[in-house]
Design a protein around this motif. Sequence first.
Motif, PDB file in Angstrom:
ATOM      1  N   SER A 128     -35.847 -29.595  13.447  1.00 33.84           N
ATOM      2  CA  SER A 128     -34.852 -28.866  12.651  1.00 33.84           C
ATOM      3  C   SER A 128     -33.685 -28.379  13.499  1.00 33.84           C
ATOM      4  O   SER A 128     -33.889 -27.831  14.587  1.00 33.84           O
ATOM      5  CB  SER A 128     -35.520 -27.655  11.986  1.00 33.84           C
ATOM      6  N   PRO A 129     -32.446 -28.536  12.997  1.00 37.44           N
ATOM      7  CA  PRO A 129     -31.303 -27.958  13.702  1.00 37.44           C
ATOM      8  C   PRO A 129     -31.224 -26.436  13.517  1.00 37.44           C
ATOM      9  O   PRO A 129     -30.500 -25.765  14.248  1.00 37.44           O
ATOM     10  CB  PRO A 129     -30.103 -28.637  13.035  1.00 37.44           C
ATOM     11  N   LEU A 130     -31.957 -25.908  12.554  1.00 34.36           N
ATOM     12  CA  LEU A 130     -31.944 -24.463  12.284  1.00 34.36           C
ATOM     13  C   LEU A 130     -33.284 -23.845  12.643  1.00 34.36           C
ATOM     14  O   LEU A 130     -34.321 -24.497  12.508  1.00 34.36           O
ATOM     15  CB  LEU A 130     -31.680 -24.209  10.787  1.00 34.36           C
ATOM     16  N   PRO A 131     -33.275 -22.579  13.081  1.00 34.84           N
ATOM     17  CA  PRO A 131     -34.558 -21.920  13.338  1.00 34.84           C
ATOM     18  C   PRO A 131     -35.384 -21.766  12.053  1.00 34.84           C
ATOM     19  O   PRO A 131     -34.821 -21.543  10.982  1.00 34.84           O
ATOM     20  CB  PRO A 131     -34.165 -20.551  13.911  1.00 34.84           C
ATOM     21  N   THR A 132     -36.698 -21.901  12.191  1.00 34.39           N
ATOM     22  CA  THR A 132     -37.595 -21.711  11.041  1.00 34.39           C
ATOM     23  C   THR A 132     -38.380 -20.412  11.236  1.00 34.39           C
ATOM     24  O   THR A 132     -38.707 -20.044  12.368  1.00 34.39           O
ATOM     25  CB  THR A 132     -38.607 -22.867  10.938  1.00 34.39           C
ATOM     26  N   PHE A 133     -38.656 -19.740  10.138  1.00 32.42           N
ATOM     27  CA  PHE A 133     -39.371 -18.457  10.204  1.00 32.42           C
ATOM     28  C   PHE A 133     -40.623 -18.474   9.339  1.00 32.42           C
ATOM     29  O   PHE A 133     -40.601 -18.958   8.205  1.00 32.42           O
ATOM     30  CB  PHE A 133     -38.456 -17.310   9.736  1.00 32.42           C
ATOM     31  N   ALA A 134     -41.700 -17.936   9.889  1.00 35.01           N
ATOM     32  CA  ALA A 134     -42.946 -17.767   9.134  1.00 35.01           C
ATOM     33  C   ALA A 134     -42.874 -16.477   8.335  1.00 35.01           C
ATOM     34  O   ALA A 134     -42.533 -15.429   8.872  1.00 35.01           O
ATOM     35  CB  ALA A 134     -44.121 -17.697  10.099  1.00 35.01           C
ATOM     36  N   ASP A 135     -43.187 -16.565   7.050  1.00 36.50           N
ATOM     37  CA  ASP A 135     -43.345 -15.346   6.247  1.00 36.50           C
ATOM     38  C   ASP A 135     -44.715 -15.354   5.573  1.00 36.50           C
ATOM     39  O   ASP A 135     -45.623 -14.650   6.025  1.00 36.50           O
ATOM     40  CB  ASP A 135     -42.214 -15.225   5.229  1.00 36.50           C
ATOM     41  N   GLU A 136     -44.890 -16.203   4.560  1.00 36.53           N
ATOM     42  CA  GLU A 136     -46.216 -16.271   3.917  1.00 36.53           C
ATOM     43  C   GLU A 136     -47.308 -16.639   4.921  1.00 36.53           C
ATOM     44  O   GLU A 136     -48.476 -16.281   4.745  1.00 36.53           O
ATOM     45  CB  GLU A 136     -46.197 -17.285   2.769  1.00 36.53           C
ATOM     46  N   ALA A 137     -46.953 -17.358   5.988  1.00 45.08           N
ATOM     47  CA  ALA A 137     -47.943 -17.789   6.986  1.00 45.08           C
ATOM     48  C   ALA A 137     -48.337 -16.665   7.940  1.00 45.08           C
ATOM     49  O   ALA A 137     -49.149 -16.877   8.843  1.00 45.08           O
ATOM     50  CB  ALA A 137     -47.386 -18.960   7.790  1.00 45.08           C
ATOM     51  N   LEU A 138     -47.755 -15.501   7.744  1.00 45.21           N
ATOM     52  CA  LEU A 138     -47.924 -14.453   8.744  1.00 45.21           C
ATOM     53  C   LEU A 138     -48.275 -13.117   8.097  1.00 45.21           C
ATOM     54  O   LEU A 138     -47.582 -12.673   7.179  1.00 45.21           O
ATOM     55  CB  LEU A 138     -46.592 -14.292   9.494  1.00 45.21           C
ATOM     56  N   GLN A 139     -49.362 -12.536   8.577  1.00 50.68           N
ATOM     57  CA  GLN A 139     -49.680 -11.191   8.103  1.00 50.68           C
ATOM     58  C   GLN A 139     -49.789 -10.203   9.256  1.00 50.68           C
ATOM     59  O   GLN A 139     -49.008  -9.282   9.359  1.00 50.68           O
ATOM     60  CB  GLN A 139     -51.017 -11.220   7.354  1.00 50.68           C
ATOM     61  N   ARG A 140     -50.777 -10.463  10.135  1.00 48.53           N
ATOM     62  CA  ARG A 140     -51.076  -9.466  11.154  1.00 48.53           C
ATOM     63  C   ARG A 140     -51.021 -10.074  12.554  1.00 48.53           C
ATOM     64  O   ARG A 140     -50.629 -11.223  12.732  1.00 48.53           O
ATOM     65  CB  ARG A 140     -52.431  -8.818  10.843  1.00 48.53           C
ATOM     66  N   ILE A 141     -51.423  -9.312  13.562  1.00 49.96           N
ATOM     67  CA  ILE A 141     -51.249  -9.716  14.952  1.00 49.96           C
ATOM     68  C   ILE A 141     -51.759 -11.134  15.271  1.00 49.96           C
ATOM     69  O   ILE A 141     -51.028 -11.919  15.878  1.00 49.96           O
ATOM     70  CB  ILE A 141     -51.900  -8.664  15.893  1.00 49.96           C
ATOM     71  N   PRO A 142     -52.972 -11.522  14.870  1.00 51.02           N
ATOM     72  CA  PRO A 142     -53.449 -12.865  15.247  1.00 51.02           C
ATOM     73  C   PRO A 142     -52.559 -13.982  14.699  1.00 51.02           C
ATOM     74  O   PRO A 142     -52.499 -15.072  15.289  1.00 51.02           O
ATOM     75  CB  PRO A 142     -54.849 -12.936  14.623  1.00 51.02           C
ATOM     76  N   ASP A 143     -51.882 -13.724  13.586  1.00 52.72           N
ATOM     77  CA  ASP A 143     -51.012 -14.750  12.993  1.00 52.72           C
ATOM     78  C   ASP A 143     -49.766 -15.018  13.842  1.00 52.72           C
ATOM     79  O   ASP A 143     -49.148 -16.078  13.715  1.00 52.72           O
ATOM     80  CB  ASP A 143     -50.594 -14.332  11.579  1.00 52.72           C
ATOM     81  N   VAL A 144     -49.385 -14.050  14.673  1.00 51.03           N
ATOM     82  CA  VAL A 144     -48.224 -14.266  15.556  1.00 51.03           C
ATOM     83  C   VAL A 144     -48.571 -15.378  16.554  1.00 51.03           C
ATOM     84  O   VAL A 144     -47.767 -16.282  16.805  1.00 51.03           O
ATOM     85  CB  VAL A 144     -47.834 -12.975  16.309  1.00 51.03           C
TER      86      VAL A 144
END
Length: 381
Positions: free
Chosen positions: A264-280
């Motif tokens: 991707s030419p643009l940065p991608t961000f996790a939202d639904e894929a991320l809740q708490r510390i281990p998800d980082v």
Amino acid sequence: MKQNRRNFIKTSGLLGGAVLTPGILTNSFAKNINIIGDNKKMKLTFKPYTLELKHVFTIATSSRSTTPVMLTQIEYDGIIGYGEASMPPYLGESHDTAAKFLSKVDLSQFNDPFKMEEILDYVDSIEDKNTAAKAAVDIALHDLVGKIIGQPWYKVWGFDKTKTPKTSFTIGIDTPKVVKEKVLEAAPYHILKAKLGRDTDKQMIETIRSVTDKPIVVDVNQGWTDKHFALDMINWLDEKGVKLVEQPMPKTQIDDMAWLTENSPLPTFADEALQRIPDVIKAHGVYSGINIKLMKCTGLREAHKMLNLAKSLDMQVMLGCMTATSCSISAMSQLAPEAEWADLDGNLLIGNDPFEGTLIVDGKVTLTDAPGIGLTKVRAY
Ligand code: MG
């Protein structure tokens, strides 16, 4: 003039004899420090409240015009800390689940609000999930402790409040006529966030571009399931002045998502894929950045840790929110000086906010110097 210790204690108002560095004391801290350890108890109370949205809000998976929240207070020796759980229905919490959870929280066993790690570990251990209800306790406790020491949290954490980012303002999926109206209404904001993930995506962007050339960030809410289609869309969005793409694909398509981020030419961000510390940790190498939300991660204590972890992994950080009152927005804003992106418009989308806190001035997240989470209650609830 040099002061002896007795005079220092007298002039600073410190009566209890605690040994502290004079330079960091404020009068309110000195006054309030005496209340700790006096067998005083914390008392948690909560009240359901319903936010009325200014517009029906549509994302890829649902539409709604109200959001249930639970407003909390922790009282300790006459000082009140305010908290909030915001519970959009798709996250699985409600007035009922929050009331049930909060009824189990017994803070009377603690007589020192400064033992935040211990207190919040206990709250987290009562039951699984209930992350918004847990955040409602976490936020109120942060507000209380900040008020006791007389400082806002951004200062306690050592952040520079001039470094806050501009916030994006969300434009939900709608007809071209309504989208244009919303873009005009968003005149004070310098970044627009477009909700995509339906078959009208290009029309949404074209409609916004017909009225403004402001930077746009997009949130697909897992709406694209084919990685090649997703990449084609991102290349097209890049040409249209889009700056980042949030949760383009379903959170379960991890390999496809890693491929997409790499290409991707643009940065991608996790939202639904991320809740708490281990998800980082899980998001590292799969997304370029993470969207932290208090209602998903149990509050400021964990949000602060996630921010530090993401930075150490060289990932970008966006601070997000639900539709919420100024209570949780102002709380999250305390972390804003360290975030690259802010999506803190949840209070701007509602018509019955009982609080005033962080303001958006010329599109920029602007922290107040009120202690705690920087909040003032302006309306009874
Ligand atoms: Mg999102």
